[in-house]
Design a protein around this motif. Structure first.
Motif, mmCIF file in Angstrom:
data_model
loop_
_atom_site.group_PDB
_atom_site.id
_atom_site.type_symbol
_atom_site.label_atom_id
_atom_site.label_comp_id
_atom_site.label_asym_id
_atom_site.label_seq_id
_atom_site.Cartn_x
_atom_site.Cartn_y
_atom_site.Cartn_z
ATOM 1 N N LEU A 15 65.503 141.887 19.631
ATOM 2 C CA LEU A 15 64.995 142.583 20.805
ATOM 3 C C LEU A 15 65.919 143.716 21.229
ATOM 4 C CD1 LEU A 15 63.841 139.566 22.992
ATOM 5 C CD2 LEU A 15 62.346 141.299 21.990
ATOM 6 N N HIS A 16 65.330 144.747 21.803
ATOM 7 C CA HIS A 16 66.073 145.823 22.443
ATOM 8 C C HIS A 16 66.736 145.260 23.703
ATOM 9 C CE1 HIS A 16 66.686 149.567 24.750
ATOM 10 N NE2 HIS A 16 66.593 150.200 23.596
ATOM 11 N N ALA A 17 67.845 145.845 24.122
ATOM 12 C CA ALA A 17 68.448 145.453 25.398
ATOM 13 C C ALA A 17 67.414 145.599 26.509
ATOM 14 C CB ALA A 17 69.662 146.330 25.689
ATOM 15 N N GLY A 18 67.238 144.542 27.283
ATOM 16 C CA GLY A 18 66.208 144.530 28.311
ATOM 17 C C GLY A 18 64.848 144.089 27.816
ATOM 18 N N GLY A 19 64.717 143.831 26.513
ATOM 19 C CA GLY A 19 63.451 143.380 25.949
ATOM 20 C C GLY A 19 63.198 141.909 26.225
ATOM 21 N N TRP A 20 61.952 141.514 26.056
ATOM 22 C CA TRP A 20 61.509 140.161 26.431
ATOM 23 C C TRP A 20 60.935 139.408 25.232
ATOM 24 C CZ3 TRP A 20 62.141 138.150 31.306
ATOM 25 C CH2 TRP A 20 62.483 139.059 32.314
ATOM 26 N N LEU A 21 61.122 138.090 25.257
ATOM 27 C CA LEU A 21 60.448 137.181 24.326
ATOM 28 C C LEU A 21 59.716 136.129 25.146
ATOM 29 C CD1 LEU A 21 61.612 135.745 20.985
ATOM 30 C CD2 LEU A 21 60.666 134.190 22.695
ATOM 31 N N ALA A 22 58.437 135.932 24.856
ATOM 32 C CA ALA A 22 57.609 134.928 25.533
ATOM 33 C C ALA A 22 57.010 134.011 24.477
ATOM 34 C CB ALA A 22 56.509 135.595 26.353
ATOM 35 N N LEU A 23 57.183 132.708 24.651
ATOM 36 C CA LEU A 23 56.848 131.745 23.599
ATOM 37 C C LEU A 23 56.136 130.535 24.179
ATOM 38 C CD1 LEU A 23 57.448 130.711 20.586
ATOM 39 C CD2 LEU A 23 59.393 129.534 21.616
ATOM 40 N N ALA A 24 55.134 130.056 23.453
ATOM 41 C CA ALA A 24 54.531 128.742 23.705
ATOM 42 C C ALA A 24 54.484 128.006 22.375
ATOM 43 C CB ALA A 24 53.129 128.877 24.297
ATOM 44 N N LEU A 67 45.106 111.583 23.250
ATOM 45 C CA LEU A 67 46.345 112.025 22.634
ATOM 46 C C LEU A 67 46.990 113.062 23.542
ATOM 47 C CD1 LEU A 67 45.539 112.443 18.836
ATOM 48 C CD2 LEU A 67 46.654 110.545 19.991
ATOM 49 N N GLU A 68 48.315 113.064 23.571
ATOM 50 C CA GLU A 68 49.047 113.970 24.436
ATOM 51 C C GLU A 68 49.878 114.966 23.625
ATOM 52 O OE1 GLU A 68 51.395 111.911 27.283
ATOM 53 O OE2 GLU A 68 49.664 111.283 28.467
ATOM 54 N N TRP A 69 49.950 116.182 24.136
ATOM 55 C CA TRP A 69 50.800 117.242 23.600
ATOM 56 C C TRP A 69 51.864 117.580 24.635
ATOM 57 C CZ3 TRP A 69 45.841 116.571 22.650
ATOM 58 C CH2 TRP A 69 45.322 116.851 21.380
ATOM 59 N N GLU A 70 53.040 117.899 24.158
ATOM 60 C CA GLU A 70 54.010 118.575 25.001
ATOM 61 C C GLU A 70 54.151 119.994 24.469
ATOM 62 O OE1 GLU A 70 58.055 117.109 26.671
ATOM 63 O OE2 GLU A 70 58.550 118.335 24.913
ATOM 64 N N VAL A 71 53.979 120.971 25.343
ATOM 65 C CA VAL A 71 54.053 122.375 24.963
ATOM 66 C C VAL A 71 55.174 123.039 25.755
ATOM 67 C CG1 VAL A 71 52.826 124.582 24.854
ATOM 68 C CG2 VAL A 71 51.592 122.442 24.425
ATOM 69 N N LEU A 72 56.099 123.654 25.052
ATOM 70 C CA LEU A 72 57.202 124.364 25.677
ATOM 71 C C LEU A 72 56.796 125.812 25.954
ATOM 72 C CD1 LEU A 72 60.244 124.616 26.488
ATOM 73 C CD2 LEU A 72 60.687 125.281 24.097
ATOM 74 N N LEU A 73 56.900 126.214 27.209
ATOM 75 C CA LEU A 73 56.770 127.620 27.584
ATOM 76 C C LEU A 73 58.179 128.157 27.807
ATOM 77 C CD1 LEU A 73 53.848 127.982 30.167
ATOM 78 C CD2 LEU A 73 53.774 128.095 27.677
ATOM 79 N N LEU A 74 58.470 129.273 27.173
ATOM 80 C CA LEU A 74 59.799 129.849 27.244
ATOM 81 C C LEU A 74 59.689 131.358 27.431
ATOM 82 C CD1 LEU A 74 62.757 128.855 24.989
ATOM 83 C CD2 LEU A 74 62.217 131.269 25.288
ATOM 84 N N LEU A 75 60.465 131.880 28.358
ATOM 85 C CA LEU A 75 60.490 133.313 28.616
ATOM 86 C C LEU A 75 61.963 133.736 28.736
ATOM 87 C CD1 LEU A 75 58.816 135.906 29.293
ATOM 88 C CD2 LEU A 75 59.013 135.231 31.705
ATOM 89 N N GLY A 76 62.375 134.697 27.926
ATOM 90 C CA GLY A 76 63.771 135.124 27.934
ATOM 91 C C GLY A 76 63.898 136.628 27.813
ATOM 92 N N ARG A 77 65.008 137.145 28.319
ATOM 93 C CA ARG A 77 65.285 138.586 28.307
ATOM 94 C C ARG A 77 66.609 138.855 27.593
ATOM 95 N NH1 ARG A 77 68.256 142.172 31.488
ATOM 96 N NH2 ARG A 77 67.326 144.267 31.758
ATOM 97 N N ARG A 78 66.610 139.850 26.729
ATOM 98 C CA ARG A 78 67.837 140.256 26.058
ATOM 99 C C ARG A 78 68.729 140.978 27.068
ATOM 100 N NH1 ARG A 78 69.401 141.555 20.561
ATOM 101 N NH2 ARG A 78 71.668 141.342 20.640
ATOM 102 N N PRO A 79 69.961 140.539 27.263
ATOM 103 C CA PRO A 79 70.811 141.176 28.271
ATOM 104 C C PRO A 79 71.047 142.647 27.963
ATOM 105 C CG PRO A 79 71.748 139.085 27.545
ATOM 106 C CD PRO A 79 70.607 139.393 26.616
ATOM 107 N N GLY A 80 71.247 143.410 29.013
ATOM 108 C CA GLY A 80 71.522 144.837 28.858
ATOM 109 C C GLY A 80 70.573 145.665 29.683
ATOM 110 N N ALA A 81 70.800 146.937 29.735
ATOM 111 C CA ALA A 81 69.950 147.830 30.513
ATOM 112 C C ALA A 81 68.582 147.948 29.880
ATOM 113 C CB ALA A 81 70.592 149.210 30.604
ATOM 114 N N ALA A 82 67.571 147.983 30.708
ATOM 115 C CA ALA A 82 66.196 148.119 30.211
ATOM 116 C C ALA A 82 65.956 149.536 29.697
ATOM 117 C CB ALA A 82 65.208 147.794 31.319
#
Length: 277
Positions: free
Chosen positions: A156-165, A262-277
């Motif tokens: 990711l670029h500095a300030g970029g985002w990753l969103a995951l399920a 039946l049950e699922w566990e789903v991880l939602l994750l949102l993270g930002r690469r440190p640095g100026a946008a």
């Protein structure tokens, strides 16, 4: 960490139909996944209710993000459920759809670009310095989910985002219990552990969201459930194929009428690469 409980009425993805085809030979699991989803591509949009609901939930978490200039992509995009949801909420965005299954990509009518690419080999050229990478119900199909997730964050670029399920190893306790009671192997996909994924993502990202959601759905019979999984192409497995007698034992050990879910566990994750946008 926040936990939330939801109920999904139909279809989920990260499991295997043990009677569908033999386990893939070493080194060909990616090919098995691609072929199975190719056969189920025409039914995926209709049947993948849980995937659609999770895609919209993840897209809403991205609606107000300050996204820097740079490439944006949906990794393991399939038919474009997540990319399409996000583009409806953010008309300023156009996401590259990346997937290894051409039949799934062909189901997406969006005018945004599509790219066939096996993500086991890392990100495709052109996504270095990405502004936004999103992925839903795809990471679990890769050979090394934690390693690939860390790689995505690092690109990711500095300030970029990753969103995951992604569905996690805490899923399918009822199926595992039935397989143990029937003395047959559990043949679902080996799902990644949420804690390890969070650790991998945190090596490059500031994590702004880590939430584990619980979903359940009716599963009145083992064979019926496995048939639903096969219908959307999600039956790939590294485990052995169950024979007819083993399937009958699994059916007999399936949860009783009061607990046929039946049950699922789903991880939602949102993270930002440190640095100026």
């Amino acid at each position: 960490m926040v936990r939330a409980d939801s109920t999904a009425s139909r279809a989920a993805e990260p499991v295997a139909d043990p009677g569908a085809e033999p386990a893939a030979p070493p080194g060909d699991f990616s090919g098995q996944v691609r072929r199975n989803f190719g056969r189920g591509a025409g039914r995926y949009e209709r049947e993948a209710r849980l995937q659609r609901a999770v895609a919209w939930r993840l897209a809403r978490h991205c609606r107000d993000l300050a996204i820097p200039t740079g490439p944006c992509a949906d990794l393991g995009a399939g038919t474009g459920l997540l990319a399409g949801a996000l583009e409806q909420l953010r008309p300023d965005l156009r996401l590259l759809r990346v997937d290894n299954c051409p039949q799934l990509l062909a189901q997406d009518a969006a005018t945004a670009p599509h790219l066939r690419w096996d993500l086991n080999g890392g990100l495709p050229p052109g996504l270095e310095g990405s502004a936004l990478l999103v992925s839903s119900f795809a990471l679990q199909w890769l050979e090394q989910p934690e390693r690939q997730l860390e790689h995505w964050g690092g690109q990711l670029h500095a300030g970029g985002w990753l969103a995951l399920a992604v569905p996690t190893a805490a899923s399918f306790s009822q199926w595992r219990a039935a397989a143990a009671a029937a003395a047959v192997p559990f043949t679902g996909l080996d799902l990644p552990e949420a804690e390890r994924l969070e650790g991998a993502a945190g090596r490059h990202l500031e994590l702004r969201l880590c939430r584990r959601l619980r979903f359940s759905r009716p599963a009145p019979s083992a064979i019926g459930f496995l048939g639903q999984i096969k219908a959307i192409g999600a039956q790939a497995s590294r485990g052995p194929r169950l024979g007819p007698a083993q399937l009958r034992r699994l059916e007999a050990a399936w949860p009783n009428a009061a607990g046929r879910r039946l049950e699922w566990e789903v991880l939602l994750l949102l993270g930002r690469r440190p640095g100026a946008a």
